[in-house]
Design a protein around this motif. Structure first.
Motif, PDB file in Angstrom:
ATOM      1  N   LYS A  10       6.033  13.799  -0.125  1.00  0.00           N
ATOM      2  CA  LYS A  10       6.026  12.868   1.011  1.00  0.00           C
ATOM      3  C   LYS A  10       5.358  11.574   0.578  1.00  0.00           C
ATOM      4  O   LYS A  10       4.414  11.574  -0.217  1.00  0.00           O
ATOM      5  CB  LYS A  10       5.274  13.468   2.202  1.00  0.00           C
ATOM      6  CG  LYS A  10       5.936  14.695   2.807  1.00  0.00           C
ATOM      7  CD  LYS A  10       5.092  15.281   3.914  1.00  0.00           C
ATOM      8  CE  LYS A  10       5.801  16.467   4.545  1.00  0.00           C
ATOM      9  NZ  LYS A  10       6.001  17.577   3.579  1.00  0.00           N
ATOM     10  N   GLY A  11       5.820  10.482   1.143  1.00  0.00           N
ATOM     11  CA  GLY A  11       5.208   9.216   0.778  1.00  0.00           C
ATOM     12  C   GLY A  11       5.719   8.080   1.638  1.00  0.00           C
ATOM     13  O   GLY A  11       6.703   8.211   2.373  1.00  0.00           O
ATOM     14  N   CYS A  12       5.026   6.979   1.549  1.00  0.00           N
ATOM     15  CA  CYS A  12       5.497   5.752   2.186  1.00  0.00           C
ATOM     16  C   CYS A  12       4.900   4.582   1.436  1.00  0.00           C
ATOM     17  O   CYS A  12       3.877   4.717   0.758  1.00  0.00           O
ATOM     18  CB  CYS A  12       5.111   5.698   3.671  1.00  0.00           C
ATOM     19  SG  CYS A  12       3.359   5.374   3.965  1.00  0.00           S
ATOM     20  N   ILE A  13       5.562   3.466   1.522  1.00  0.00           N
ATOM     21  CA  ILE A  13       5.029   2.231   0.962  1.00  0.00           C
ATOM     22  C   ILE A  13       5.104   1.163   2.044  1.00  0.00           C
ATOM     23  O   ILE A  13       6.138   0.988   2.696  1.00  0.00           O
ATOM     24  CB  ILE A  13       5.767   1.814  -0.333  1.00  0.00           C
ATOM     25  CG1 ILE A  13       5.117   0.574  -0.948  1.00  0.00           C
ATOM     26  CG2 ILE A  13       7.252   1.629  -0.103  1.00  0.00           C
ATOM     27  CD1 ILE A  13       5.525   0.330  -2.391  1.00  0.00           C
ATOM     28  N   ILE A  14       3.966   0.506   2.265  1.00  0.00           N
ATOM     29  CA  ILE A  14       3.824  -0.473   3.342  1.00  0.00           C
ATOM     30  C   ILE A  14       3.714  -1.859   2.717  1.00  0.00           C
ATOM     31  O   ILE A  14       2.807  -2.107   1.910  1.00  0.00           O
ATOM     32  CB  ILE A  14       2.579  -0.170   4.194  1.00  0.00           C
ATOM     33  CG1 ILE A  14       2.648   1.259   4.737  1.00  0.00           C
ATOM     34  CG2 ILE A  14       2.434  -1.173   5.320  1.00  0.00           C
ATOM     35  CD1 ILE A  14       1.373   2.047   4.557  1.00  0.00           C
ATOM     36  N   PHE A  15       4.629  -2.746   3.064  1.00  0.00           N
ATOM     37  CA  PHE A  15       4.666  -4.080   2.474  1.00  0.00           C
ATOM     38  C   PHE A  15       3.894  -5.062   3.355  1.00  0.00           C
ATOM     39  O   PHE A  15       4.025  -5.038   4.584  1.00  0.00           O
ATOM     40  CB  PHE A  15       6.114  -4.541   2.315  1.00  0.00           C
ATOM     41  CG  PHE A  15       6.952  -3.607   1.485  1.00  0.00           C
ATOM     42  CD1 PHE A  15       6.948  -3.688   0.100  1.00  0.00           C
ATOM     43  CD2 PHE A  15       7.728  -2.629   2.087  1.00  0.00           C
ATOM     44  CE1 PHE A  15       7.707  -2.820  -0.669  1.00  0.00           C
ATOM     45  CE2 PHE A  15       8.490  -1.752   1.339  1.00  0.00           C
ATOM     46  CZ  PHE A  15       8.481  -1.844  -0.043  1.00  0.00           C
ATOM     47  N   ASN A  16       3.127  -5.914   2.708  1.00  0.00           N
ATOM     48  CA  ASN A  16       2.289  -6.863   3.443  1.00  0.00           C
ATOM     49  C   ASN A  16       3.128  -8.038   3.938  1.00  0.00           C
ATOM     50  O   ASN A  16       3.004  -9.177   3.472  1.00  0.00           O
ATOM     51  CB  ASN A  16       1.142  -7.352   2.561  1.00  0.00           C
ATOM     52  CG  ASN A  16       0.102  -8.125   3.360  1.00  0.00           C
ATOM     53  OD1 ASN A  16       0.140  -8.145   4.588  1.00  0.00           O
ATOM     54  ND2 ASN A  16      -0.819  -8.754   2.666  1.00  0.00           N
ATOM     55  N   ILE A  43       0.859  -1.185   0.000  1.00  0.00           N
ATOM     56  CA  ILE A  43       0.000   0.000   0.000  1.00  0.00           C
ATOM     57  C   ILE A  43       0.891   1.229   0.000  1.00  0.00           C
ATOM     58  O   ILE A  43       1.822   1.341   0.810  1.00  0.00           O
ATOM     59  CB  ILE A  43      -0.926   0.027   1.234  1.00  0.00           C
ATOM     60  CG1 ILE A  43      -1.919  -1.129   1.163  1.00  0.00           C
ATOM     61  CG2 ILE A  43      -1.672   1.367   1.327  1.00  0.00           C
ATOM     62  CD1 ILE A  43      -2.709  -1.336   2.444  1.00  0.00           C
ATOM     63  N   GLY A  44       0.615   2.149  -0.915  1.00  0.00           N
ATOM     64  CA  GLY A  44       1.362   3.394  -0.984  1.00  0.00           C
ATOM     65  C   GLY A  44       0.500   4.561  -0.539  1.00  0.00           C
ATOM     66  O   GLY A  44      -0.684   4.636  -0.876  1.00  0.00           O
ATOM     67  N   ILE A  45       1.081   5.449   0.252  1.00  0.00           N
ATOM     68  CA  ILE A  45       0.417   6.678   0.676  1.00  0.00           C
ATOM     69  C   ILE A  45       1.339   7.822   0.261  1.00  0.00           C
ATOM     70  O   ILE A  45       2.459   7.932   0.759  1.00  0.00           O
ATOM     71  CB  ILE A  45       0.180   6.711   2.202  1.00  0.00           C
ATOM     72  CG1 ILE A  45      -0.604   5.472   2.647  1.00  0.00           C
ATOM     73  CG2 ILE A  45      -0.551   7.982   2.611  1.00  0.00           C
ATOM     74  CD1 ILE A  45      -0.736   5.352   4.169  1.00  0.00           C
ATOM     75  N   PHE A  46       0.885   8.656  -0.686  1.00  0.00           N
ATOM     76  CA  PHE A  46       1.747   9.680  -1.268  1.00  0.00           C
ATOM     77  C   PHE A  46       1.046  11.037  -1.249  1.00  0.00           C
ATOM     78  O   PHE A  46      -0.095  11.150  -1.703  1.00  0.00           O
ATOM     79  CB  PHE A  46       2.097   9.327  -2.718  1.00  0.00           C
ATOM     80  CG  PHE A  46       2.678   7.952  -2.889  1.00  0.00           C
ATOM     81  CD1 PHE A  46       4.024   7.711  -2.673  1.00  0.00           C
ATOM     82  CD2 PHE A  46       1.864   6.890  -3.275  1.00  0.00           C
ATOM     83  CE1 PHE A  46       4.549   6.435  -2.841  1.00  0.00           C
ATOM     84  CE2 PHE A  46       2.379   5.614  -3.446  1.00  0.00           C
ATOM     85  CZ  PHE A  46       3.732   5.387  -3.220  1.00  0.00           C
ATOM     86  N   LYS A  47       1.741  12.057  -0.748  1.00  0.00           N
ATOM     87  CA  LYS A  47       1.181  13.406  -0.735  1.00  0.00           C
ATOM     88  C   LYS A  47       1.989  14.299  -1.665  1.00  0.00           C
ATOM     89  O   LYS A  47       3.208  14.401  -1.548  1.00  0.00           O
ATOM     90  CB  LYS A  47       1.174  13.991   0.676  1.00  0.00           C
ATOM     91  CG  LYS A  47       0.394  15.300   0.746  1.00  0.00           C
ATOM     92  CD  LYS A  47       0.442  15.937   2.119  1.00  0.00           C
ATOM     93  CE  LYS A  47      -0.321  17.267   2.117  1.00  0.00           C
ATOM     94  NZ  LYS A  47      -0.013  18.084   3.295  1.00  0.00           N
ATOM     95  N   GLN A  84       8.201  16.574  10.533  1.00  0.00           N
ATOM     96  CA  GLN A  84       8.186  15.389  11.378  1.00  0.00           C
ATOM     97  C   GLN A  84       6.772  14.867  11.595  1.00  0.00           C
ATOM     98  O   GLN A  84       6.580  13.728  12.012  1.00  0.00           O
ATOM     99  CB  GLN A  84       8.843  15.703  12.729  1.00  0.00           C
ATOM    100  CG  GLN A  84      10.321  16.058  12.627  1.00  0.00           C
ATOM    101  CD  GLN A  84      11.149  14.967  11.957  1.00  0.00           C
ATOM    102  OE1 GLN A  84      10.994  13.787  12.258  1.00  0.00           O
ATOM    103  NE2 GLN A  84      12.017  15.355  11.045  1.00  0.00           N
ATOM    104  N   TYR A  85       5.776  15.701  11.307  1.00  0.00           N
ATOM    105  CA  TYR A  85       4.396  15.243  11.493  1.00  0.00           C
ATOM    106  C   TYR A  85       4.093  14.042  10.612  1.00  0.00           C
ATOM    107  O   TYR A  85       3.269  13.194  10.968  1.00  0.00           O
ATOM    108  CB  TYR A  85       3.411  16.382  11.191  1.00  0.00           C
ATOM    109  CG  TYR A  85       3.001  16.501   9.738  1.00  0.00           C
ATOM    110  CD1 TYR A  85       1.762  16.026   9.301  1.00  0.00           C
ATOM    111  CD2 TYR A  85       3.840  17.072   8.782  1.00  0.00           C
ATOM    112  CE1 TYR A  85       1.379  16.121   7.969  1.00  0.00           C
ATOM    113  CE2 TYR A  85       3.464  17.181   7.459  1.00  0.00           C
ATOM    114  CZ  TYR A  85       2.239  16.703   7.053  1.00  0.00           C
ATOM    115  OH  TYR A  85       1.855  16.794   5.739  1.00  0.00           O
ATOM    116  N   TRP A  86       4.744  13.961   9.457  1.00  0.00           N
ATOM    117  CA  TRP A  86       4.467  12.857   8.523  1.00  0.00           C
ATOM    118  C   TRP A  86       4.894  11.521   9.131  1.00  0.00           C
ATOM    119  O   TRP A  86       4.131  10.555   9.132  1.00  0.00           O
ATOM    120  CB  TRP A  86       5.188  13.098   7.204  1.00  0.00           C
ATOM    121  CG  TRP A  86       5.008  12.011   6.187  1.00  0.00           C
ATOM    122  CD1 TRP A  86       5.878  11.002   5.890  1.00  0.00           C
ATOM    123  CD2 TRP A  86       3.860  11.804   5.348  1.00  0.00           C
ATOM    124  NE1 TRP A  86       5.353  10.182   4.916  1.00  0.00           N
ATOM    125  CE2 TRP A  86       4.120  10.654   4.565  1.00  0.00           C
ATOM    126  CE3 TRP A  86       2.649  12.474   5.181  1.00  0.00           C
ATOM    127  CZ2 TRP A  86       3.211  10.167   3.633  1.00  0.00           C
ATOM    128  CZ3 TRP A  86       1.747  11.990   4.251  1.00  0.00           C
ATOM    129  CH2 TRP A  86       2.028  10.857   3.485  1.00  0.00           C
TER     130      TRP A  86
END
Length: 348
Positions: free
Chosen positions: A165-171, A129-133, A193-195
């Motif tokens: 900003k972004g993150c990718i979460i691996f299952n 799952i990717g969360i990207f701003k 740092q809030y991210w």
């Protein structure tokens, strides 16, 4: 070393929301349907999302009381287990981010939440799952041919190489908070740092990269900030200690704290001072490190870039010190002028 392959990755679902700054009473606009996406655009979008991802340091979701109380972790867990609720879950993530958008410097932007398939992590095919701003809108020119002439106009959009900003979460490893990689081009500023800390609430995974990176950082802090409070040392001596610290990690496969202290600091009184600093630093910064671990060459390369080995003398000379400290002598002449005497074999 972790292997990550996005060659065959596919976008299974994608939705876009708009997130404003809650402190400034900017709105949050939630989509109720997936984002329309042409086949040609998918290739550009995959580059936009995934090219900035680096495998330097993995994180995991955390919470001081109970992991399930981490809001983003709980929503992500539900998406992996029940993808049919993707739209509702993505809205929950958007609301969580909006609630944390309270610093005056946080920019409004578009939040893309993506469900990926066919991600290969350490030879295992998994979903992610990717969360990207996207916050930084840049102008670009469009040149169009109209019969006997061209028309040039401009539009605003997001640079493919410039995700904010972004993150990718691996299952994988859900009971440990999954494995997470992050992007934050403003990570050094306080408001950013809030991210990581307020929204995602993640912490580094204590693998060989984290251990190596942290310990080299502690050694650097000791030499540059603390050492001359307890001892009389020259800048050349400090650079020599920094060089020896990096050389230890470059020439060893495994780290042994006692061995490191002996090879780098030599003297028992300096070793004692370092141990006191190390213990205080770990407690103050809540750093948990082992005294023995495998050394990460990636972390050594990263830290070596910020270990300064330049001796600056007024505005006249910069001396780059890479080798033996014994080849440099420091003194003061009869007139009171300071000098360094340097020995060498060859001039190039």
């Amino acid at each position: 070393m972790t292997s990550l392959d996005f060659t065959q990755v596919k976008i299974q679902n994608l939705i876009t929301h708009h997130i404003g700054n809650k402190l400034r009473d900017e709105s949050v606009l939630l989509s109720n349907e997936p984002t329309d996406l042409s086949t040609d655009t998918k290739d550009f979008l995959l580059k936009y999302f995934l090219l900035p991802i680096k495998t330097d340091e993995f994180f995991c979701f955390s919470h001081p009381v109970k992991l399930e109380l981490n809001g983003v972790f709980s929503v992500v867990e539900e998406i992996f287990s029940s993808p049919t609720k993707f739209i509702q879950n993505s809205q929950d993530i958007a609301k969580l981010l909006y609630d944390q958008s309270l610093h005056p410097k946080i920019k409004e932007g578009e939040l893309n939440i993506v469900l990926f398939s066919n991600v290969v992590l350490d030879d295992q095919i998994i979903d992610a799952i990717g969360i990207f701003k996207s916050e930084t809108n840049v102008p670009f020119l469009k040149m169009k041919n109209r019969e006997s002439k061209f028309i040039i106009n401009h539009e605003y959009g997001f640079d493919i190489k410039g995700i904010d900003k972004g993150c990718i979460i691996f299952n994988t490893d859900p009971k440990k908070g999954y494995r997470v990689l992050i992007i934050d081009n403003a990570s050094k500023s306080a408001e950013a740092q809030y991210w990581r800390d307020d929204f995602l609430k993640i912490k580094p995974i204590a693998n060989e990269f984290h251990q190596t990176n942290q310990f080299l950082g502690i050694a650097k802090q000791f030499v540059t900030k603390k050492l001359d409070e307890d001892f009389e040392v020259s800048k050349a001596d400090k650079i020599d200690l920094l060089n020896r610290s990096v050389d230890y990690f470059k020439t060893h496969d495994t780290f042994d704290k006692q061995e490191f202290e002996t090879e780098v600091f030599h003297h028992s009184n300096i070793i004692k001072s370092f141990r006191q600093f190390d213990e205080a630093y770990r407690q103050e910064n809540e750093v948990d490190l082992s005294d023995n671990f495998e050394i990460s060459t990636q972390a050594v390369k990263k830290q070596a870039r910020v270990f300064k080995n330049v001796l600056k003398l007024d505005k006249n000379f910069h001396i780059y010190i890479h080798g033996s400290r014994e080849l440099i002598e420091q003194g003061v002449d009869e007139s009171g002028r300071k000098y360094y005497k340097i020995y060498y074999d060859n001039e190039t």
